[in-house]
Write a protein that holds these residues in place. Sequence first.
Motif, PDB file in Angstrom:
ATOM      1  N   GLN A   1       0.813  -1.215   0.000  1.00 19.95           N
ATOM      2  CA  GLN A   1       0.000   0.000   0.000  1.00 19.95           C
ATOM      3  C   GLN A   1       0.852   1.273   0.000  1.00 19.95           C
ATOM      4  O   GLN A   1       0.312   2.375  -0.059  1.00 19.95           O
ATOM      5  CB  GLN A   1      -0.925   0.006   1.216  1.00 19.95           C
ATOM      6  CG  GLN A   1      -2.029  -1.046   1.143  1.00 19.95           C
ATOM      7  CD  GLN A   1      -2.928  -1.025   2.376  1.00 19.95           C
ATOM      8  OE1 GLN A   1      -2.883  -0.102   3.189  1.00 19.95           O
ATOM      9  NE2 GLN A   1      -3.774  -2.045   2.513  1.00 19.95           N
ATOM     10  N   GLY A   2       2.170   1.112   0.072  1.00 19.17           N
ATOM     11  CA  GLY A   2       3.062   2.262  -0.020  1.00 19.17           C
ATOM     12  C   GLY A   2       3.409   2.920   1.291  1.00 19.17           C
ATOM     13  O   GLY A   2       3.971   4.022   1.313  1.00 19.17           O
ATOM     14  N   HIS A   3       3.108   2.264   2.394  1.00 22.04           N
ATOM     15  CA  HIS A   3       3.432   2.851   3.695  1.00 22.04           C
ATOM     16  C   HIS A   3       4.926   2.731   3.982  1.00 22.04           C
ATOM     17  O   HIS A   3       5.570   1.747   3.627  1.00 22.04           O
ATOM     18  CB  HIS A   3       2.648   2.141   4.799  1.00 22.04           C
ATOM     19  CG  HIS A   3       1.187   2.422   4.767  1.00 22.04           C
ATOM     20  ND1 HIS A   3       0.650   3.653   5.095  1.00 22.04           N
ATOM     21  CD2 HIS A   3       0.127   1.639   4.424  1.00 22.04           C
ATOM     22  CE1 HIS A   3      -0.657   3.612   4.974  1.00 22.04           C
ATOM     23  NE2 HIS A   3      -1.003   2.402   4.563  1.00 22.04           N
ATOM     24  N   LEU A   4       5.443   3.752   4.646  1.00 26.57           N
ATOM     25  CA  LEU A   4       6.840   3.768   5.063  1.00 26.57           C
ATOM     26  C   LEU A   4       6.881   4.142   6.528  1.00 26.57           C
ATOM     27  O   LEU A   4       6.157   5.039   6.968  1.00 26.57           O
ATOM     28  CB  LEU A   4       7.636   4.789   4.244  1.00 26.57           C
ATOM     29  CG  LEU A   4       9.140   4.908   4.550  1.00 26.57           C
ATOM     30  CD1 LEU A   4       9.851   3.608   4.211  1.00 26.57           C
ATOM     31  CD2 LEU A   4       9.751   6.059   3.765  1.00 26.57           C
ATOM     32  N   PHE A   5       7.708   3.461   7.296  1.00 23.38           N
ATOM     33  CA  PHE A   5       7.817   3.714   8.731  1.00 23.38           C
ATOM     34  C   PHE A   5       9.215   4.221   9.047  1.00 23.38           C
ATOM     35  O   PHE A   5      10.188   3.480   8.974  1.00 23.38           O
ATOM     36  CB  PHE A   5       7.536   2.429   9.513  1.00 23.38           C
ATOM     37  CG  PHE A   5       7.771   2.563  11.003  1.00 23.38           C
ATOM     38  CD1 PHE A   5       7.092   3.512  11.745  1.00 23.38           C
ATOM     39  CD2 PHE A   5       8.668   1.723  11.651  1.00 23.38           C
ATOM     40  CE1 PHE A   5       7.299   3.626  13.107  1.00 23.38           C
ATOM     41  CE2 PHE A   5       8.884   1.833  13.015  1.00 23.38           C
ATOM     42  CZ  PHE A   5       8.199   2.781  13.741  1.00 23.38           C
ATOM     43  N   ILE A   6       9.307   5.505   9.351  1.00 25.79           N
ATOM     44  CA  ILE A   6      10.569   6.097   9.794  1.00 25.79           C
ATOM     45  C   ILE A   6      10.278   6.857  11.080  1.00 25.79           C
ATOM     46  O   ILE A   6       9.694   7.937  11.055  1.00 25.79           O
ATOM     47  CB  ILE A   6      11.174   7.053   8.744  1.00 25.79           C
ATOM     48  CG1 ILE A   6      11.327   6.356   7.394  1.00 25.79           C
ATOM     49  CG2 ILE A   6      12.518   7.575   9.249  1.00 25.79           C
ATOM     50  CD1 ILE A   6      12.361   5.250   7.367  1.00 25.79           C
ATOM     51  N   PRO A   7      10.661   6.327  12.233  1.00 28.43           N
ATOM     52  CA  PRO A   7      10.445   7.041  13.495  1.00 28.43           C
ATOM     53  C   PRO A   7      11.543   8.054  13.735  1.00 28.43           C
ATOM     54  O   PRO A   7      12.084   8.645  12.788  1.00 28.43           O
ATOM     55  CB  PRO A   7      10.459   5.906  14.526  1.00 28.43           C
ATOM     56  CG  PRO A   7      11.374   4.878  13.923  1.00 28.43           C
ATOM     57  CD  PRO A   7      11.236   4.995  12.427  1.00 28.43           C
ATOM     58  N   ASP A   8      11.945   8.257  14.960  1.00 27.83           N
ATOM     59  CA  ASP A   8      12.924   9.293  15.301  1.00 27.83           C
ATOM     60  C   ASP A   8      14.294   9.067  14.668  1.00 27.83           C
ATOM     61  O   ASP A   8      15.092   9.996  14.582  1.00 27.83           O
ATOM     62  CB  ASP A   8      13.068   9.379  16.824  1.00 27.83           C
ATOM     63  CG  ASP A   8      11.725   9.612  17.482  1.00 27.83           C
ATOM     64  OD1 ASP A   8      11.377  10.778  17.693  1.00 27.83           O
ATOM     65  OD2 ASP A   8      11.022   8.638  17.744  1.00 27.83           O
ATOM     66  N   ILE A   9      14.585   7.835  14.219  1.00 26.25           N
ATOM     67  CA  ILE A   9      15.884   7.569  13.608  1.00 26.25           C
ATOM     68  C   ILE A   9      16.052   8.304  12.282  1.00 26.25           C
ATOM     69  O   ILE A   9      17.146   8.339  11.726  1.00 26.25           O
ATOM     70  CB  ILE A   9      16.110   6.059  13.371  1.00 26.25           C
ATOM     71  CG1 ILE A   9      15.021   5.480  12.458  1.00 26.25           C
ATOM     72  CG2 ILE A   9      16.182   5.304  14.682  1.00 26.25           C
ATOM     73  CD1 ILE A   9      15.296   4.061  11.999  1.00 26.25           C
ATOM     74  N   GLY A  10      14.970   8.901  11.767  1.00 29.36           N
ATOM     75  CA  GLY A  10      15.085   9.644  10.512  1.00 29.36           C
ATOM     76  C   GLY A  10      16.074  10.783  10.590  1.00 29.36           C
ATOM     77  O   GLY A  10      16.725  11.141   9.620  1.00 29.36           O
ATOM     78  N   GLY A  11      16.187  11.348  11.801  1.00 30.12           N
ATOM     79  CA  GLY A  11      17.188  12.380  12.034  1.00 30.12           C
ATOM     80  C   GLY A  11      17.132  13.513  11.027  1.00 30.12           C
ATOM     81  O   GLY A  11      16.067  13.976  10.630  1.00 30.12           O
ATOM     82  N   TYR A  12      18.300  13.947  10.586  1.00 30.37           N
ATOM     83  CA  TYR A  12      18.417  15.086   9.674  1.00 30.37           C
ATOM     84  C   TYR A  12      18.763  14.599   8.271  1.00 30.37           C
ATOM     85  O   TYR A  12      19.411  15.300   7.517  1.00 30.37           O
ATOM     86  CB  TYR A  12      19.514  16.016  10.208  1.00 30.37           C
ATOM     87  CG  TYR A  12      19.322  17.485   9.877  1.00 30.37           C
ATOM     88  CD1 TYR A  12      18.058  18.027   9.725  1.00 30.37           C
ATOM     89  CD2 TYR A  12      20.407  18.328   9.731  1.00 30.37           C
ATOM     90  CE1 TYR A  12      17.883  19.365   9.438  1.00 30.37           C
ATOM     91  CE2 TYR A  12      20.253  19.668   9.447  1.00 30.37           C
ATOM     92  CZ  TYR A  12      18.975  20.178   9.299  1.00 30.37           C
ATOM     93  OH  TYR A  12      18.796  21.513   9.007  1.00 30.37           O
ATOM     94  N   THR A  13      18.301  13.388   7.934  1.00 35.02           N
ATOM     95  CA  THR A  13      18.807  12.714   6.751  1.00 35.02           C
ATOM     96  C   THR A  13      17.735  12.276   5.766  1.00 35.02           C
ATOM     97  O   THR A  13      17.881  12.475   4.562  1.00 35.02           O
ATOM     98  CB  THR A  13      19.616  11.466   7.188  1.00 35.02           C
ATOM     99  OG1 THR A  13      20.603  11.852   8.136  1.00 35.02           O
ATOM    100  CG2 THR A  13      20.280  10.794   5.997  1.00 35.02           C
TER     101      THR A  13
END
Length: 560
Positions: free
Chosen positions: A245-257
């Motif tokens: 369905q195109g979902h992506l999971f990026i929690p706090d580790i996404g940072g500044y990147t």
Amino acid sequence: MTEPVMVRYSRRHRLEKKNPKAATSEAVEPIVYYVDRGAPEKVKQALIEGGAWWNQAFEAAGYKNAFQVKELPAGADAMDIRYNVVNWVDRAGNPRAFSYGSSYIDPRTGEIIKGVVTLGSDRHRQDYLIAEGLLQPYGSGKSNTDKMEQLALARIRQLSAHEIGHTLGFFHNFAASPNGRGSVMDYPFPRFSLKADGTIDVSDAYAKGIGSWDKRSVLWGYQDFPKGTNEDEALEKIMQETLKQGHLFIPDIGGYTHPTSHQWDDGENAVTQLTKLMTVRRHVLDNFSEKAIPDQAPMATLEEVLVPIYLLHRYQIEAAAKSLGGLYFSPAVKGDGQVATKMVAPAEQWKAFDALLTTITPDALALPEKLIQKIPPRPSGYNNMSELFSRHTGPTFDPIAAAEAAASETISSLLNAERAARLIEYQARDSQQPGFMQVVDKLLAATWKAPLQTGYKGELQTMVNNVTLKTLLELAANNQASESARGQALLKVQELQQWMTTKMPSAESRQKANLAFGLAQIAKFNEDPNKFQPIPGLEMPPGAPIGMPSIDFLDDDVAY
């Protein structure tokens, strides 16, 4: 010998279907949350309504009325372990209220025994200030604050759902906003648009229900499978459909990147949204007036409302900057088909760079003269606040210092040490990628090497030049940065020094002063780069609608 050293449990409340074989079934015992009786009536109703959104997700997972939100019964103790509670707390002396969701968890099983949400009573303050600036509702002895109230209540509904989500066992998902406001576990920015008649539409400021990602999270985390089901296979099937369905999971580790993982942003594309936001911001600033404050309010309080409007784009700057030297990545698991990492296309990176440059032009930073003239020093009884702009001019409003705070965010984003290291690495691996020195060259061409304008805008340009040099020198002196990044920054400083020296004889007096200061800063740096400490630049006033950093202490299930 073959057993894993560590066993991980998903955190969840105990929830079972009365009939696990049925597609939809009532729960043996529903999950019930209770809202503080002491909350103001409208706020209390909003907290109940927003929290109850989670029932939509449980319905999608095959439960009927399995998640409920009610007012705390009279005489009940919020500390009682039997009650999941949403507390509404007054916190004197902190206008930027906190909020968090925590859980008491059985470490042996991951079962959530009690959920506790604590919300600060001024949690909607920032949204109300933004709404005042956008709508300018106080005109000619009359006011229209209904839209502002509705926006604030919409924010409280979303907040209730967000913090309850943490107590249900769910993490942030900062990559949800590009997928149609896919999760209440994102940090949302109010959505608004500029109408043809020049007014601002805030009717769709916040989502009005649970997100599609949240439904998938409940489906995976709370599903009660019929007896005999291979749960590992069933859960993997849910996960594969979620990815499909195109979902992506990026929690706090996404940072500044990560280019799609942001706090306090909106829109499908961060760069496109920055351009849109700058257009709305410019229109509002050009028409900003005393209609932004109530009758009988001191004119000096205009600055309180001006701050969040002038910095309307602050979080979108951070979001757009992530495309430059950014990296798409996913929490890929062996064999699940997700792409682990992917560089951002060069064209998209330069698009982000160009959009960021527009935020530091004199045209973007300037305030209308008629507005500057309307902001006097603070009167007696109205102390300076951390939510006002810093200033170099003593008690008087300082439009150049306000611009410095805004421009510093963009320039520090472009010259961020980690971003510089990635730009160098990625270009080394792929020559089509933008390099750090290319970025610096383009930045210097748009700042120091651009013709100096006259008047107020020329002073804004001079300020941007100084912030750019200061930030570049800081990078070259940063012993925590990669040596390659420091070396390339140092080379660009030396080249700029040569250009300044050559330019000095023919420069007119204002530019000559700017060049002289720049050369003096470089000379100071050259004495000992490792000891170079420039005067800190002005920072933006607090902007997140909370009183502390926007961080989740996930091991403790606390979200601020």
